[in-house]
Write a protein that holds these residues in place. Structure first.
Motif: not given
Length: 356
Positions: A138-146
């Protein structure tokens, strides 16, 4: 270095390494529910490491123990003058004029920022369903997405509130202040100086080492690895038991960076009548008459616990590739380790007195 996108499958094989007495004690404490696990105990004059079900080079997800590492990096950044206690997220990350931009790094470090546990815009319900049904990460986000998610967050009152989002942003803000990525900051200031050969924050599955384990749920179902650039500072570090043992030794002997992170500065909560204080990410409470500094961690298929009895010079870590808590065994093993140290010190004092 060879890389693999497929973590190694765990199984209840009869692999055991390290100190036999510690391995036997670990097996007893875990009660057969954790076929793949490892532990290390450190005290003055004694270092013991052992593992079950995997070899010494296997790496585990340490989950939110990563927050303790981020706390060390925060304190080190303060000591280096790269940030000060008034620094805000907006000073270091491209958040524009959103409410989160005004949040201070100092408040993030003690979970008093007003940020939620996670942003609603991350699709938490959908991700949770995918985790429990399919074992998905559930935590595969990139820094840009964050950053996009953080721009839409409502900031509440600054009260004690555990926040994964807060520590994700804190870690990336510290890294930005140093001009590197969070992964590079972990390597440059923690892993390399302390000689932690297997200690890293993979952003994507392809960055996993060949010795990366696959964790399982409490029912034995395999879980995808929790890799992700965004989650690194809050729960994305992987490490071998040898690396964790060296980290504990460095925290105890003073060679680790950012040691002031361990010192409690703020009341965090009260649990069963006990005061719980917090430093930069590190929790301190009294257990059986001793002050214990600790953090635990959990991901889809792993659990971890690291604790220090700083007065006794003792430390313990337990990591397991099964999603069942190991806090109780951790506190027990630390109490036993500190007790052995106290008994040994008393015996040495008695012997010295007799010689006189």
């Amino acid at each position: 270095m060879k890389r693999s996108s497929e973590p190694r499958r765990t199984s209840a094989v009869s692999i055991q390494h390290g100190d036999e007495a510690l391995a036997a004690r670990l097996r007893t404490l875990l009660g057969g529910r954790h076929p793949v696990a490892a532990a290390a105990t450190i005290s003055p004059g004694e270092r013991r490491v052992a593992g079950l079900g995997a070899d010494a080079g296997a790496d585990f997800e340490i989950g939110s123990v990563s927050k303790g590492v981020t706390g060390l990096l925060y304190a080190e950044a303060l000591a280096r003058g790269e940030i000060d206690r008034t620094a805000t997220l907006g000073d270091l990350l491209p958040l524009g004029r959103c409410p989160a931009a005004r949040v201070t790094l100092a408040s993030l470090s003690v979970h008093r920022s007003g940020l939620p546990i996670l942003p609603r815009s991350a699709g938490l319900v959908r991700r949770s369903v995918a985790l429990w049904r399919h074992g998905a990460n559930p935590y595969g986000d990139s820094l840009d997405q964050l950053i996009v998610q953080a721009r839409s967050v409502t900031v509440g009152k600054p009260r004690p509130r555990y926040s994964n989002l807060g520590f994700e942003l804190l870690g990336h803000a510290i890294a930005a202040a140093a001009g590197v990525s969070y992964r590079e900051l972990v390597r440059a200031r923690i892993a390399d100086p302390l000689g932690l050969d297997v200690f890293y924050a993979p952003a994507i599955p392809a960055e996993l080492r060949p010795g990366a384990l696959t964790g399982v749920s409490r029912f034995g179902r395999e879980r995808q690895p929790w890799t992700g650039e965004a989650v690194g500072p809050a729960g994305g570090i992987r490490a071998s038991i040898e690396a964790m043992a060296r980290l504990i030794a460095a925290l105890l002997d003073g060679s680790a960076p950012g040691l002031s992170a361990l010192d409690p500065t703020t009341r965090f909560a009260g649990v069963a009548g006990r005061a719980v204080d917090i430093g930069a990410g590190w929790i301190t409470l009294e257990h059986e008459g001793r002050k214990i500094t600790w953090h635990n961690g959990g991901t889809g298929g792993f659990r971890s616990w690291l604790g220090l009895d700083r007065a006794a010079g003792a430390g313990v870590v337990i990591v397991t590739a099964t999603a069942m808590a190991v806090d109780g065994p951790g506190f027990t093993l630390l109490t036993e380790t500190a007790g052995r140290n106290a008994s040994r010190a008393a015996a040495e004092l008695t012997a010295e007195t007799d010689r006189r």
